[in-house]
Design an enzyme around this catalytic site. Structure first.
Site, mmCIF file in Angstrom:
data_model
loop_
_atom_site.group_PDB
_atom_site.id
_atom_site.type_symbol
_atom_site.label_atom_id
_atom_site.label_comp_id
_atom_site.label_asym_id
_atom_site.label_seq_id
_atom_site.Cartn_x
_atom_site.Cartn_y
_atom_site.Cartn_z
ATOM 1 N N GLN A 1 56.185 17.422 -38.331
ATOM 2 C CA GLN A 1 57.133 16.328 -38.120
ATOM 3 C C GLN A 1 58.014 16.123 -39.363
ATOM 4 O OE1 GLN A 1 57.574 14.963 -35.171
ATOM 5 N NE2 GLN A 1 59.250 13.649 -35.869
ATOM 6 N N ALA B 1 61.327 10.837 -35.201
ATOM 7 C CA ALA B 1 60.447 9.934 -35.942
ATOM 8 C C ALA B 1 60.195 10.449 -37.343
ATOM 9 C CB ALA B 1 59.133 9.794 -35.204
ATOM 10 N N SER C 1 55.486 9.675 -35.386
ATOM 11 C CA SER C 1 55.800 10.362 -34.126
ATOM 12 C C SER C 1 54.650 10.260 -33.134
ATOM 13 C CB SER C 1 56.097 11.834 -34.393
ATOM 14 O OG SER C 1 56.262 12.511 -33.157
ATOM 15 N N ASP D 1 57.387 16.726 -24.684
ATOM 16 C CA ASP D 1 58.788 16.849 -24.285
ATOM 17 C C ASP D 1 58.845 17.966 -23.255
ATOM 18 O OD1 ASP D 1 59.500 14.969 -26.178
ATOM 19 O OD2 ASP D 1 60.009 16.472 -27.716
ATOM 20 N N GLU E 1 65.463 9.088 -23.884
ATOM 21 C CA GLU E 1 64.935 10.456 -23.880
ATOM 22 C C GLU E 1 64.231 10.706 -22.552
ATOM 23 O OE1 GLU E 1 62.501 11.485 -27.211
ATOM 24 O OE2 GLU E 1 64.073 11.078 -28.707
ATOM 25 N N TRP F 1 63.227 13.224 -21.304
ATOM 26 C CA TRP F 1 62.277 14.350 -21.378
ATOM 27 C C TRP F 1 60.985 14.006 -22.108
ATOM 28 C CZ3 TRP F 1 66.918 13.908 -24.035
ATOM 29 C CH2 TRP F 1 66.799 13.636 -25.415
ATOM 30 N N HIS F 2 60.951 12.866 -22.800
ATOM 31 C CA HIS F 2 59.771 12.529 -23.607
ATOM 32 C C HIS F 2 58.809 11.662 -22.786
ATOM 33 C CE1 HIS F 2 57.734 11.397 -27.562
ATOM 34 N NE2 HIS F 2 57.270 10.485 -26.718
HETATM 35 ZN ZN LIG Z 1 59.379 13.764 -27.803
#
Ligand SMILES: [Zn+2]
Length: 407
Positions: A296, A317, A322, A331, A374, A376-377
């Site tokens: 990350q 993040a 994160s 994701d 988001e 996709w998250h």
């Molecule tokens: Zn993500």
């Protein structure tokens, strides 16, 4: 409170018709009235014992009557029901109940509204005299229908009660709701949020309705007392949980050493979901699952390098913050705005909750979650929690009443 408007005491003229003699009592029994905010309407039971009456002329043939003064009149307040304006009432003499229309007649004021009313008892036959008695038609009670809590808030909702002016909420940490520690709030709405409470605290709450009647504010009987607690923020080995749900956002971080891969339950749920999606012609795959603190660090740094800190913080993040480090976030397919509105994104929006996931950073909630939309998250919460939170229409931050902000 003196309920009788007159007292004829002409003992010499009273001849007892009952077998008893000696003293008798006149009782003015107002019954139980709800709480009133003004004190000048004390309606508590009172009992007035009159002096002994004299029975004279027992052997006389002369027809005499018993005064209403000798009788007990008992009535109770009633709760407004839209039609019945007549309170229960009994007239008795030395424990013997007299008969309406034979021994007395009743006349009521013609009001059916919530408020103070009166009725008149007029004696007849073997009895004489009349009395006017006050009673209340009280506002109907409310019933608490829903309770939800956050870290520092408790929200309660109740049914809308017609014909009342508002509601009074009373709450305390003491189950018996003593005046000394009970707080009150008033509203015209049918829900109320107790705010700024300490976390992990239990409160007892009731709701009553109120109605202004003349110069009095009448208060209904309280609802059932409900128990509700604010949620607890637990920190175990440096990891924050609320309701057993791991929290990783801009406010709550994970220890540097935390996490060693995508959690098995996250992967299992994704695989089941992806198989079902495929049956609908939707292809789903994971592009990013677990990311360690170190990974990350690089991910975030590259965002900063490309876009600067401010933009990076909207999309990535900082290390330790994160959700990907928790092993509970994935994701899918495409991590760019092009994913928005695709059949895959729409399918996820509709179905991911059935597999225990939520779209963690929904559209329009950046100020709350700290991140841009988001689609996709996905965050794995398990089916039960995901359903609960999705049904609320809230983000995790809103649902628990927490922030997502770097300190
Ligand atoms: Zn993500």
């Amino acid at each position: 409170m003196k309920k009788f408007t007159f007292l004829f005491i002409t003992a010499a003229l009273i001849l007892s018709l009952c077998s008893c003699s000696g003293s008798s009592a006149i009782q003015t029994d107002g019954g139980n009235k709800g709480i009133t905010s003004t004190d000048n309407t004390d309606n508590s039971d009172t009992s007035l014992t009159k002096g002994s009456k004299e029975s004279i002329n027992d052997t006389s043939d002369e027809i005499s009557t018993v005064s209403i003064d000798e009788c007990d009149i008992n009535t109770n307040d009633i709760v407004y029901d839209g039609e019945n304006s007549k309170p229960p009432l009994t007239v008795s003499l030395s424990g013997k109940q007299l008969v309406e229309n034979t021994d007395y007649t009743l006349s009521y004021d013609d009001e059916t509204s919530i408020g103070k009313h009166h009725l008149t008892v007029t004696m007849k036959g073997s009895y004489s005299g009349s009395e006017t008695v006050d009673y209340y038609i009280l506002p109907p009670a409310a019933e608490i229908t829903d309770v939800s809590s956050k870290v520092s808030d408790i929200t309660i909702s109740w049914n809308e009660v017609p014909n009342v002016d508002g509601y009074i909420i009373r709450y305390s940490e003491d189950k018996s709701l003593p005046d000394s520690s009970t707080k009150t709030a008033e509203t015209k709405e049918t829900s109320f949020t107790l705010e700024d409470l300490p976390e992990n605290s239990t409160y007892y709450v009731t709701v009553s309705t109120t109605k202004n009647a003349g110069n009095e504010k009448l208060v209904s009987e309280p609802s059932e007392v409900i128990e509700a607690a604010t949620k607890k923020i637990e920190v175990i080995d440096g990891v924050t949980y609320i309701d057993g749900v791991l929290i990783a956002n801009k406010t709550y971080s994970l220890p540097e050493s935390y996490g060693d891969g995508l959690r098995e339950e996250t992967l299992d749920a994704f695989n089941t979901m992806a198989a079902d999606a495929l049956n609908d012609g939707i292809s789903l795959w994971i592009v990013s699952g677990f990311r360690s603190y170190e990974t990350q660090t690089y991910t975030y740094q590259s965002f900063v390098y490309d876009r600067g800190v401010e933009e990076a913080d909207r999309a990535s993040a900082r290390p330790g913050h994160s959700e990907h480090q928790s092993g509970l976030a994935i994701d899918v397919n495409t991590t760019s705005s092009e994913f928005e509105g695709t059949p895959e994104a729409i399918w996820l929006e509709e179905h991911c909750v059935d597999y225990g996931f939520i779209i963690r950073y929904p559209s329009g909630k950046e100020e709350i979650t700290g991140y841009k939309y988001e689609p996709w998250h996905l965050r794995y919460l398990g089916k039960e929690k995901a359903a609960e939170i999705a049904a609320s229409g809230l983000t995790i931050e809103e649902y628990y009443g927490i922030t997502s902000r770097y300190s």
